[in-house]
Enzyme design. Sequence first.
Site, short mmCIF file in Angstrom:
data_model
loop_
_atom_site.label_atom_id
_atom_site.label_comp_id
_atom_site.label_asym_id
_atom_site.label_seq_id
_atom_site.Cartn_x
_atom_site.Cartn_y
_atom_site.Cartn_z
N HIS A 14 -11.60 -6.51 2.11
CA HIS A 14 -11.06 -7.86 2.20
C HIS A 14 -10.91 -8.43 0.80
CE1 HIS A 14 -10.50 -12.02 3.53
NE2 HIS A 14 -10.23 -11.50 4.70
N ASP A 40 -10.31 -7.25 11.70
CA ASP A 40 -9.46 -6.34 12.48
C ASP A 40 -10.20 -5.13 13.03
OD1 ASP A 40 -7.10 -7.33 10.15
OD2 ASP A 40 -6.85 -7.61 12.31
C1 SDX Z 1 -6.75 -9.65 7.24
O1 SDX Z 1 -6.78 -12.86 3.50
C2 SDX Z 1 -7.28 -13.02 4.68
O2 SDX Z 1 -8.09 -13.87 4.95
C3 SDX Z 1 -6.76 -12.02 5.72
C4 SDX Z 1 -7.44 -12.06 7.07
C5 SDX Z 1 -7.13 -13.35 7.80
O3 SDX Z 1 -7.92 -13.76 8.65
O4 SDX Z 1 -6.00 -13.89 7.60
O5 SDX Z 1 -8.83 -11.94 6.90
C6 SDX Z 1 -6.96 -10.93 7.97
O6 SDX Z 1 -5.67 -9.42 6.77
C7 SDX Z 1 -7.91 -8.72 7.07
C8 SDX Z 1 -7.54 -7.46 6.21
C9 SDX Z 1 -6.87 -6.45 7.12
N1 SDX Z 1 -6.35 -5.31 6.33
C10 SDX Z 1 -6.91 -4.09 6.41
O7 SDX Z 1 -7.89 -3.83 7.08
C11 SDX Z 1 -6.16 -3.02 5.64
C12 SDX Z 1 -7.16 -2.16 4.85
N2 SDX Z 1 -7.74 -3.00 3.81
C13 SDX Z 1 -7.21 -2.88 2.47
O8 SDX Z 1 -5.83 -2.64 2.41
C14 SDX Z 1 -7.76 -3.93 1.51
O9 SDX Z 1 -9.12 -3.98 1.69
C15 SDX Z 1 -7.20 -5.34 1.56
C16 SDX Z 1 -5.72 -5.38 1.44
C17 SDX Z 1 -7.60 -6.04 2.81
C18 SDX Z 1 -7.79 -6.11 0.37
O10 SDX Z 1 -7.43 -5.39 -0.73
P1 SDX Z 1 -7.58 -5.87 -2.24
O11 SDX Z 1 -8.39 -7.10 -2.36
O12 SDX Z 1 -6.23 -5.90 -2.83
O13 SDX Z 1 -8.47 -4.72 -2.78
P2 SDX Z 1 -7.91 -3.38 -3.43
O14 SDX Z 1 -6.81 -2.79 -2.57
O15 SDX Z 1 -7.61 -3.69 -4.85
O16 SDX Z 1 -9.16 -2.39 -3.31
C19 SDX Z 1 -10.26 -2.47 -4.24
C20 SDX Z 1 -10.92 -1.10 -4.17
C21 SDX Z 1 -9.93 0.04 -4.37
O17 SDX Z 1 -10.65 1.15 -4.87
P3 SDX Z 1 -10.49 1.50 -6.44
O18 SDX Z 1 -9.02 1.77 -6.67
O19 SDX Z 1 -11.03 0.27 -7.18
O20 SDX Z 1 -11.37 2.74 -6.60
O21 SDX Z 1 -11.46 -0.91 -2.84
C22 SDX Z 1 -10.79 0.17 -2.22
C23 SDX Z 1 -9.49 0.38 -2.96
O22 SDX Z 1 -9.07 1.73 -2.82
N3 SDX Z 1 -10.50 -0.23 -0.83
C24 SDX Z 1 -10.59 0.57 0.22
C25 SDX Z 1 -10.24 -0.21 1.32
N4 SDX Z 1 -9.96 -1.46 0.91
C26 SDX Z 1 -10.13 -1.47 -0.43
N5 SDX Z 1 -10.90 1.88 0.32
C27 SDX Z 1 -10.86 2.41 1.57
N6 SDX Z 1 -10.54 1.72 2.68
C28 SDX Z 1 -10.23 0.40 2.59
N7 SDX Z 1 -9.91 -0.27 3.68
#
Ligand code: SDX
Length: 376
Positions: A259, A313
């Site tokens: 998140h 989710d």
């Molecule tokens: C919602 O904003 C809100 O409030 C949204 C929400 C709402 O109520 O409206 O809460 C609803 O959208 C919840 C999120 C649902 N999305 C997912 O579940 C999709 C999977 N999650 C990721 O895509 C990610 O966690 C995000 C998009 C939710 C947040 O991503 P960020 O803040 O841009 O973080 P990032 O992608 O920069 O990740 C930081 C690190 C990375 O690793 P490094 O490159 O630093 O080594 O964390 C890792 C990422 O690879 N990472 C994950 C991961 N999420 C982040 N690794 C594995 N699985 C994941 N799900």
Amino acid sequence: MSTFVKGLEGVVAAQTEMSFIDGQQGILEYVGIPIGELSEKSTFEETVYLLWNRRLPKKDELAQFQRELRSRYYLPAGMANRLMALPMKAEPMHVLRTMVSALSMHDEHPDANDVESARIKSLFILARAPAIIAHFDRYRRGLHLIEPDPSLSFAANFLYMLNGEKPTPTMERAFDICMILHADHGLNNSTFAARVIISTMSDVYSALTGALGSLRGPLHGGANEGVMKMLNEIPSIDAVEDYVKGKLERKEKIMGFGHRVYKTRDPRALALKKLAAQLAKDTGNEELYIKSSRIEEIMEREVAAKGIYPNVDFYSATTYHCIGLRLDLFTPMFAMSRLGGWSGHIIEQLHDNRLFRPKAEYIGPHNAPYIPMDQR
Ligand code: SDX
């Protein structure tokens, strides 16, 4: 000269009295009331009143709001036929986005965007979203449409129109809790989209249509469908460990985790986990729940240090499956609830509007020559 912040991460772009989120402590409050309290004691209808009015309703005020909402459940004449002219294979989120936009053509003053008009339009749209989704789902399954029942709550009426029978009190309550938990969440991407659009003094329909377009993205509200696809892909409970570790090794994201704001457990995920456990047991879907909790254990071991925990989710997928919803209705459920939050933000933006117009840092060339075609 302000600096470029990719994805506006950590940038405060609006003020709100609706949701408070503490991503470090894992706190979510709607107008100061902890989400756990609301999911235990409130209803979705009361929660929408709270978000729109910044206070809980008195008994007669809630009754009046319920009358205003429930009397608008019916689609305008012609809308059902328009729905049934759509391709049966259309994706429900595309249908919802299209039909919310189409509702504007049944409004005599679609562009009126004073606060009271915005509230009435928001009611008009929120009340009809269940019929749009339920009617389309039954049409594509070759079933006759079920007219709304204004004597039923928002949650019960949707399940009634979808399944053709009134839900059990347990199912109604479970679905109502899901609606409460998804209603609002600060300046998430789709809420930001709604505020940006209405800030041009455009109309409520356009702002909600834009928000719907944002929500369906797999990084946002579309993740719940991604979680279900993942759970279906994992052949057995024993296969969970290899599946998750394989994805992490390939740097693939596990849907339903991580998140932008929460760096600890999303309080909504905790509430939904409890709901999923109970419903999985009641409906014989224990394997789904065990797979989910196994994924959570592995993610805890492998990536919790990076602040990656289940988000709203992750367990909503199992919950919606146990309630009997088809997979491609999961994101529309999120949208149906978030129409309440988005509308509240639209009203908030209209109360004290300032056109959103950030800057882009130009990093291209300057004083470039115009090269004639035959010299390129
Ligand atoms: C919602 O904003 C809100 O409030 C949204 C929400 C709402 O109520 O409206 O809460 C609803 O959208 C919840 C999120 C649902 N999305 C997912 O579940 C999709 C999977 N999650 C990721 O895509 C990610 O966690 C995000 C998009 C939710 C947040 O991503 P960020 O803040 O841009 O973080 P990032 O992608 O920069 O990740 C930081 C690190 C990375 O690793 P490094 O490159 O630093 O080594 O964390 C890792 C990422 O690879 N990472 C994950 C991961 N999420 C982040 N690794 C594995 N699985 C994941 N799900």
